[in-house]
Design an enzyme around this catalytic site. Structure first.
Site, short mmCIF file in Angstrom:
data_model
loop_
_atom_site.label_atom_id
_atom_site.label_comp_id
_atom_site.label_asym_id
_atom_site.label_seq_id
_atom_site.Cartn_x
_atom_site.Cartn_y
_atom_site.Cartn_z
N SER A 21 0.84 -1.20 0.00
CA SER A 21 0.00 0.00 0.00
C SER A 21 0.88 1.25 0.00
CB SER A 21 -0.88 -0.01 1.26
OG SER A 21 -2.03 0.76 1.08
N PRO A 22 0.43 2.32 -0.67
CA PRO A 22 1.22 3.55 -0.63
C PRO A 22 1.35 4.07 0.80
CG PRO A 22 -0.95 3.93 -1.61
CD PRO A 22 -0.80 2.45 -1.45
N CYS A 24 3.39 7.16 2.94
CA CYS A 24 4.31 8.31 3.02
C CYS A 24 5.46 8.01 3.97
CB CYS A 24 3.58 9.54 3.55
SG CYS A 24 2.48 10.27 2.35
N ALA A 58 2.41 8.55 -1.63
CA ALA A 58 1.84 9.70 -2.33
C ALA A 58 3.00 10.57 -2.82
CB ALA A 58 0.96 10.49 -1.37
N GLN A 100 2.13 6.39 -6.83
CA GLN A 100 0.88 7.06 -6.50
C GLN A 100 1.06 8.56 -6.75
OE1 GLN A 100 -0.65 7.58 -2.44
NE2 GLN A 100 -2.57 6.65 -3.10
N TYR A 182 -7.66 14.53 0.16
CA TYR A 182 -6.71 15.35 -0.61
C TYR A 182 -7.43 15.93 -1.83
CZ TYR A 182 -3.45 13.33 2.67
OH TYR A 182 -2.83 12.95 3.83
N ARG A 230 -7.08 5.44 -6.53
CA ARG A 230 -7.45 5.18 -5.13
C ARG A 230 -8.54 6.16 -4.72
NH1 ARG A 230 -4.31 3.85 0.55
NH2 ARG A 230 -4.29 1.81 -0.42
N GLY A 325 -0.70 -2.58 4.01
CA GLY A 325 0.05 -1.41 4.44
C GLY A 325 0.92 -1.68 5.63
N ARG A 326 0.37 -1.42 6.83
CA ARG A 326 1.21 -1.45 8.04
C ARG A 326 1.91 -2.77 8.27
NH1 ARG A 326 -3.49 0.59 11.64
NH2 ARG A 326 -4.52 -0.50 9.93
C1 FNR Z 1 -0.57 5.55 4.93
N1 FNR Z 1 -1.64 5.55 4.02
C2 FNR Z 1 -1.49 6.19 2.81
N2 FNR Z 1 -2.45 6.09 1.86
C3 FNR Z 1 -2.26 6.62 0.63
O1 FNR Z 1 -3.14 6.49 -0.22
N3 FNR Z 1 -1.11 7.30 0.35
C4 FNR Z 1 -0.12 7.47 1.25
O2 FNR Z 1 0.93 8.03 0.95
C5 FNR Z 1 -0.33 6.95 2.56
N4 FNR Z 1 0.60 7.12 3.56
C6 FNR Z 1 0.54 6.36 4.69
C7 FNR Z 1 1.62 6.35 5.58
C8 FNR Z 1 1.60 5.50 6.68
C9 FNR Z 1 2.80 5.45 7.59
C10 FNR Z 1 0.48 4.68 6.93
C11 FNR Z 1 0.45 3.73 8.09
C12 FNR Z 1 -0.60 4.73 6.09
C13 FNR Z 1 -2.76 4.60 4.21
C14 FNR Z 1 -2.33 3.19 3.80
O3 FNR Z 1 -1.98 3.11 2.44
C15 FNR Z 1 -3.44 2.15 4.07
O4 FNR Z 1 -4.54 2.48 3.27
C16 FNR Z 1 -3.86 2.11 5.54
O5 FNR Z 1 -2.73 2.07 6.38
C17 FNR Z 1 -4.76 0.91 5.85
O6 FNR Z 1 -4.12 -0.30 5.46
P1 FNR Z 1 -3.37 -1.24 6.56
O7 FNR Z 1 -2.22 -0.44 7.12
O8 FNR Z 1 -4.38 -1.58 7.61
O9 FNR Z 1 -2.90 -2.42 5.76
#
Ligand code: FNR
Length: 357
Positions: A21-22, A24, A58, A100, A182, A230, A325-326
């Site tokens: 997952s994207p 930051c 992002a 992204q 955003y 997204r 993601g996490r």
């Molecule tokens: C994110 N998320 C996020 N989403 C996105 O669309 N672009 C981004 O740059 C970010 N940045 C970001 C940074 C960090 C540190 C976290 C933890 C989350 C949201 C992420 O992509 C995801 O949608 C959520 O974290 C939920 O998925 P998980 O973590 O439960 O697998």
């Protein structure tokens, strides 16, 4: 169909259905949006870790579209050049690279979350832009500039130029960020879009900026390059006129007709009053199922943390990709370990084979 069934999309084939997952990293330090060693190691290790698709964080299409001064960017050829070693390395590991493309709209110009996330408008930051002058709700009044028609044209060009640069930098997949409050989500949602011109008002007006960007990007990049979008499936604001799961399902139909290949289904982020439901395992998967009803391929994200859970989403046809993601922050080798747990024989980087015997 299961988690390790390859995912075919236009000219690209992902080796499995796990997408990073994207996320930051806020790690450009004083590099003005240029990718650093951190990005290479972070994204590269998830590629060696077996994911099918490694999506960047992002990545801002203009400097004003950054959330914080440390965001990654792709607003010049120098930015694309700095990303090239990353796409080369991801490809060398057998994964597809995605980027992204993002503009933070009225949520731009803050210090990074690890420093508190407060706005820095009028201090060391810059004035963000949005569909109206209404700022992100905050204790202090925050100046926000309403995009006029020239500003909208500039944003559209910035997205298209960024997409073309991304392809030149070697990215296999483009994802347009229209979620999480955003800029593009701010245009979609009636919570933030009170414009009276052709970019506001009814569903067609509010979706116009996104659909024009999608159309222009589709025309500017090779036919074989997949384009994902997204979205936030819902604003989580049931008590007022807002963007809903029904709006998302309708949008998915439009995006499909414009050549979008997959909708990455997230939720929320438009307003601090949002009522976030319990965020347990797979909490957003039902949204992906609903958005996918129109024959639109979808990615499910949110609370997917186990091999069995990710596999279940794919096996039961709830989504086409399991976006993690996490769990990828905790374990870059999530996909390799998932293959092991689910009994699939997949190649392991030769340097690491003794760790997986
Ligand atoms: C994110 N998320 C996020 N989403 C996105 O669309 N672009 C981004 O740059 C970010 N940045 C970001 C940074 C960090 C540190 C976290 C933890 C989350 C949201 C992420 O992509 C995801 O949608 C959520 O974290 C939920 O998925 P998980 O973590 O439960 O697998």
């Amino acid at each position: 169909m299961h988690l390790f069934t390859p995912f075919e999309c236009r000219d690209m084939t992902a080796r499995n259905r796990v997408m990073v997952s994207p996320m930051c990293q806020y790690s450009c330090e004083d590099k003005d949006g240029l990718a650093t060693d951190w990005h290479l190691v972070h994204l590269g290790s998830r590629a060696s870790g077996g994911a099918g698709i490694v999506m960047t964080e992002a990545t801002a299409v203009t400097p004003r579209g950054r959330i914080s001064p440390q965001d990654l960017g792709i607003w010049s050829d120098d930015h694309a050049e700095a990303l090239k070693p990353i796409t080369d390395f991801i490809a060398s590991q057998g994964a597809l690279s995605g980027i992204q493309l993002a503009h933070a709209g009225r949520k731009a110009s803050t210090v990074r979350p690890s420093e508190g996330g407060d706005p820095i408008h009028g201090k060391s930051g810059w004035t963000p832009v949005g569909p109206t002058e209404e700022p992100w709700p905050h204790d202090e009044p925050l100046a926000t500039e309403r995009l006029d028609s020239t500003g909208i044209e500039r944003v559209k060009h910035a997205f298209v130029d960024a997409a073309v640069r991304a392809v030149e930098a070697g990215f296999d997949i483009l994802e347009i960020h229209a979620a999480h409050g955003y800029l593009l989500h701010e245009f979609l949602s009636p919570v933030t879009n009170a414009r009276e011109d052709e970019y506001g008002g009814d569903f067609d007006g509010r979706t116009r900026l996104l659909t024009e960007i999608v159309t222009d990007i589709r025309a500017a990049v090779p036919e074989g390059t997949p384009v994902f979008v997204r979205i936030s499936a819902t604003d989580w604001l049931a008590d007022r006129r807002s963007w809903t799961v029904e709006s998302s399902a309708r949008l998915a139909g439009t995006l499909r007709s414009l050549g979008v290949d997959l909708v990455d289904v997230s939720a929320g982020g438009i307003h601090p009053d949002q009522q976030v439901p319990e965020t347990g395992p797979h909490y957003q998967v039902p949204y992906a199922e609903r958005v996918g009803e129109n024959e639109m391929p979808v990615g499910a994200v949110g609370g997917i943390t186990t091999p069995e859970g990710a596999d279940e989403v794919i096996r039961n046809d709830r989504a086409d990709l399991a976006i993690v993601g996490r769990e990828h922050l905790r374990n870059p080798y999530f996909a390799l370990r998932a293959a092991e747990a689910l009994g699939h024989d997949v190649p392991v980087p030769r340097q690491y084979s003794r760790g997986f015997q």
